[in-house]
Design an enzyme around this catalytic site. Sequence first.
Site, mmCIF file in Angstrom:
data_model
loop_
_atom_site.group_PDB
_atom_site.id
_atom_site.type_symbol
_atom_site.label_atom_id
_atom_site.label_comp_id
_atom_site.label_asym_id
_atom_site.label_seq_id
_atom_site.Cartn_x
_atom_site.Cartn_y
_atom_site.Cartn_z
ATOM 1 C CG HIS A 1 -2.043 -1.038 1.060
ATOM 2 N ND1 HIS A 1 -2.754 -1.540 2.122
ATOM 3 C CD2 HIS A 1 -2.548 -1.662 -0.041
ATOM 4 C CE1 HIS A 1 -3.638 -2.429 1.682
ATOM 5 N NE2 HIS A 1 -3.530 -2.531 0.387
ATOM 6 C CB CYS B 1 3.640 21.757 -11.997
ATOM 7 S SG CYS B 1 2.424 20.608 -11.285
HETATM 8 P P1 NAD Z 1 -7.093 -3.796 10.438
HETATM 9 O O1 NAD Z 1 -7.067 -2.578 11.308
HETATM 10 O O2 NAD Z 1 -8.265 -4.016 9.567
HETATM 11 O O3 NAD Z 1 -6.921 -5.101 11.348
HETATM 12 C C1 NAD Z 1 -5.900 -5.193 12.300
HETATM 13 C C2 NAD Z 1 -5.848 -6.625 12.790
HETATM 14 O O4 NAD Z 1 -4.751 -6.739 13.676
HETATM 15 C C3 NAD Z 1 -7.103 -7.052 13.559
HETATM 16 O O5 NAD Z 1 -7.492 -8.334 13.088
HETATM 17 C C4 NAD Z 1 -6.636 -7.094 15.019
HETATM 18 O O6 NAD Z 1 -7.284 -8.118 15.758
HETATM 19 C C5 NAD Z 1 -5.167 -7.406 14.871
HETATM 20 N N1 NAD Z 1 -4.316 -6.880 15.950
HETATM 21 C C6 NAD Z 1 -4.414 -5.711 16.618
HETATM 22 N N2 NAD Z 1 -3.425 -5.566 17.507
HETATM 23 C C7 NAD Z 1 -2.670 -6.695 17.409
HETATM 24 C C8 NAD Z 1 -1.494 -7.154 18.070
HETATM 25 N N3 NAD Z 1 -0.878 -6.419 19.023
HETATM 26 N N4 NAD Z 1 -1.010 -8.362 17.727
HETATM 27 C C9 NAD Z 1 -1.612 -9.131 16.784
HETATM 28 N N5 NAD Z 1 -2.713 -8.745 16.112
HETATM 29 C C10 NAD Z 1 -3.245 -7.540 16.427
HETATM 30 O O7 NAD Z 1 -5.726 -3.735 9.616
HETATM 31 P P2 NAD Z 1 -5.370 -4.292 8.162
HETATM 32 O O8 NAD Z 1 -5.940 -5.649 7.979
HETATM 33 O O9 NAD Z 1 -3.915 -4.084 7.987
HETATM 34 O O10 NAD Z 1 -6.154 -3.338 7.176
HETATM 35 C C11 NAD Z 1 -6.164 -1.952 7.405
HETATM 36 C C12 NAD Z 1 -5.624 -1.102 6.257
HETATM 37 O O11 NAD Z 1 -5.199 0.153 6.827
HETATM 38 C C13 NAD Z 1 -4.410 -1.649 5.609
HETATM 39 O O12 NAD Z 1 -4.577 -1.462 4.259
HETATM 40 C C14 NAD Z 1 -3.228 -0.791 6.092
HETATM 41 O O13 NAD Z 1 -2.487 -0.354 4.984
HETATM 42 C C15 NAD Z 1 -3.853 0.461 6.653
HETATM 43 N N6 NAD Z 1 -3.274 0.874 7.971
HETATM 44 C C16 NAD Z 1 -1.909 0.919 8.118
HETATM 45 C C17 NAD Z 1 -1.338 1.260 9.343
HETATM 46 C C18 NAD Z 1 0.178 1.286 9.462
HETATM 47 O O14 NAD Z 1 0.884 1.593 8.487
HETATM 48 N N7 NAD Z 1 0.729 0.944 10.636
HETATM 49 C C19 NAD Z 1 -2.159 1.563 10.428
HETATM 50 C C20 NAD Z 1 -3.572 1.545 10.241
HETATM 51 C C21 NAD Z 1 -4.113 1.177 9.000
#
Ligand code: NAD
Length: 251
Positions: A119, A150
């Site tokens: 992403h 630009c």
């Molecule tokens: P999501 O927020 O949809 O899901 C997060 C998942 O991680 C959940 O299933 C949750 O239960 C689990 N989780 C939370 N804390 C945890 C831990 N300490 N240990 C293990 N598991 C844990 O995230 P996603 O599936 O990555 O989708 C969200 C979208 O948002 C992605 O496309 C991502 O690019 C973006 N995003 C990125 C960031 C970042 O760069 N750090 C942060 C937020 C969202």
Amino acid sequence: MEERLSEAARLMAVRRRVAVLTGAGISVESGIPDFRSRGGLWERFDPAEYATIQAFRADPAKVWKMLAEMEAVLDAARPNPAHEALARLEQAGVVTGVITQNIDGLHQAAGSRKVVEFHGSHRTLSCLACGARISRNEARQRGHPPACGCGALLKPDVVFFGEPIPEGALREAYRVAASCRVMLVVGTSAEVAPANQMPWVAKQAGAAVIEVNLAPTHLTESVTDVFLEGKAGRVLQDLADRTMALVETRD
Ligand code: NAD
């Protein structure tokens, strides 16, 4: 849990070619909220309202407010034991690549070298009109919201909802997933396509799927072979220690 950790470590040590798919959950212990965390950024800025390319084009100043807050959170974040465990496994020749949905750069900061940023990344910005690319530091001198030389708007090189996945990242992610023998899925709800296809691509190519999450997801009952429930930091450190111990006794 004990048995499942041993089984996962055995799969990784014996099969070796481990590809990793990470989501926002792996960076929660670094202080970056995922979409589900309570009291985080995303409670005030609904991703459906702020993280779409349509929203950015329609009202960039509004979306830049969210982006500025997000930048502050990302700047303060440091890799946690989960990122470090994966870097260690790559150095040991067990992990062949990390496909991350995160834009935070924490895998590279921890020492992982083979990282596919599915992403995109927050480190650079591109002009929506002429395509010029500049670093985030340079963008700080370009006003707020930052503008290109630009005159058109600059957008961080992160994939907003409604935007295509960068072609190179998409190709590389499929290659890594299709050529692994184990896929380790960490901290993703697997709700966002096409990233959520990667475990299936790996499975079809004959890989075993290990999933680490605080709670089961829709993958758990469908594609996952070994589910490890818990915080990514603790689980991955334990898994890496066990895997390395087995690798050392086998070599
Ligand atoms: P999501 O927020 O949809 O899901 C997060 C998942 O991680 C959940 O299933 C949750 O239960 C689990 N989780 C939370 N804390 C945890 C831990 N300490 N240990 C293990 N598991 C844990 O995230 P996603 O599936 O990555 O989708 C969200 C979208 O948002 C992605 O496309 C991502 O690019 C973006 N995003 C990125 C960031 C970042 O760069 N750090 C942060 C937020 C969202």
